[in-house]
Scaffold this active site. Structure first.
Site, PDB file in Angstrom:
ATOM      1  N   PRO A   2       0.818  -1.219   0.000  1.00  0.00           N
ATOM      2  CG  PRO A   2      -0.776  -1.588   1.628  1.00  0.00           C
ATOM      3  CD  PRO A   2       0.555  -2.069   1.165  1.00  0.00           C
ATOM      4  CD  GLU A   3       4.827   2.661  -2.426  1.00  0.00           C
ATOM      5  OE1 GLU A   3       5.131   3.836  -2.710  1.00  0.00           O
ATOM      6  OE2 GLU A   3       5.601   1.698  -2.614  1.00  0.00           O
ATOM      7  CE  LYS A  51       3.719   5.420   2.189  1.00  0.00           C
ATOM      8  NZ  LYS A  51       4.826   4.669   2.811  1.00  0.00           N
ATOM      9  NE  ARG A 250       9.779   0.937   5.438  1.00  0.00           N
ATOM     10  CZ  ARG A 250       9.680   0.824   6.759  1.00  0.00           C
ATOM     11  NH1 ARG A 250      10.581   0.104   7.432  1.00  0.00           N
ATOM     12  NH2 ARG A 250       8.719   1.414   7.426  1.00  0.00           N
TER      13      ARG A 250
END
Length: 268
Positions: A2-3, A51, A250
């Site tokens: 999800p972005e 988001k 990340r």
């Protein structure tokens, strides 16, 4: 993953299914908010900010963030869910539809006049109308003042709202910028223009792509392709991890040929 584009599609679907209708079902199935009950209230609208998703119900704003694993499903009333019930964190229903948030990572409920507590920290959003009326310039100033790597700076939602790790990696590749380069030393305006074009192009797509090819395995240039040949030069895609803090590391992917280290940046 999800972005910002995912959140906007979800918010648009929730808006169509819930807005202007009275809730017959309201459940928050986690934490202290489990006692909250807005059944009988009318949904005003649903809207995405980066988001984040806000559903305005009566005088309240229900905030949700999908994080890595969250997803929303829409069902006709009485339809069997496609995910296990124990994964449901939010249930909003009316006489025509039922919206279920599975594994939603963050849930908050405040009065709408206090909504800034939820989203006031966010930087400009490339999917908002304000982006074309000064938002891009504000985001560029934010990034240009950030001494961290461009990859980390793009992920900081207070700089610019909506870009997640997949976009950060792909933006750096398409801009020809090494992800370790300090944001203060790169053409941040070019990065933002590139990112805006990508995220807006993907609004109408279920499968996100930065290459323009939606076939499996062809959608992205570098993200998730460690050890594979670069689609442009055939050099091997490299991999490392970066983050503002140890808990926010990340995955980072880059092509050493298309994104050369020009200033001795640490890519360990």
């Amino acid at each position: 993953m999800p972005e910002g584009d995912s959140a906007y599609r979800v918010a648009a679907q929730l808006d169509r299914a819930l807005s202007g209708r009275i809730l017959t079902q309201f459940q928050i199935r986690t934490g202290a908010l489990a006692r909250a009950n807005l059944s009988g209230e009318t949904v005003q609208n649903a809207e995405a900010f980066g988001k984040h998703i806000i559903v305005r119900i009566g005088e309240y704003s229900l905030h949700s963030h999908m994080l890595m694993d969250g997803t929303w499903h829409l069902y006709l009333p009485g339809t069997r869910w496609r995910r296990p019930a124990h994964q449901a964190r939010l249930v909003l229903g009316n006489d025509q539809a039922q919206a279920v948030g599975f594994l939603v990572g963050k849930i908050r409920l405040v009065r709408t006049d206090q909504e800034s507590k939820l989203i006031g920290h966010l930087g400009p959003d490339p999917l908002k109308p304000e982006w074309d009326n000064g938002g891009l310039e504000t985001a560029a100033l934010n990034l240009a003042a950030d001494h961290r790597s461009i990859h980390v700076a793009l992920l900081d939602q207070s700089n610019v709202a909506g870009f997640g790790n997949e976009y950060a990696n792909e933006i750096c590749f398409l801009a020809g910028i090494n992800p370790a380069a300090p944001a203060v030393q790169v053409d941040v305006h070019r990065c933002l223009v590139m990112g805006t074009r990508l995220i807006r192009a993907n609004l109408g797509r279920v499968e996100r792509t930065t290459t323009g090819d939606t076939r499996p395995g062809k959608r992205l240039y570098v993200y998730g392709r460690a050890g594979q040949p670069c689609r442009r030069c055939a050099e091997t895609i490299r991999f490392t991890r970066r983050g503002a803090t140890p808990s926010s590391m990340r995955h980072v992917y880059w092509c050493p040929n298309c994104q050369p280290v020009e200033m001795n940046h640490d890519l360990r």
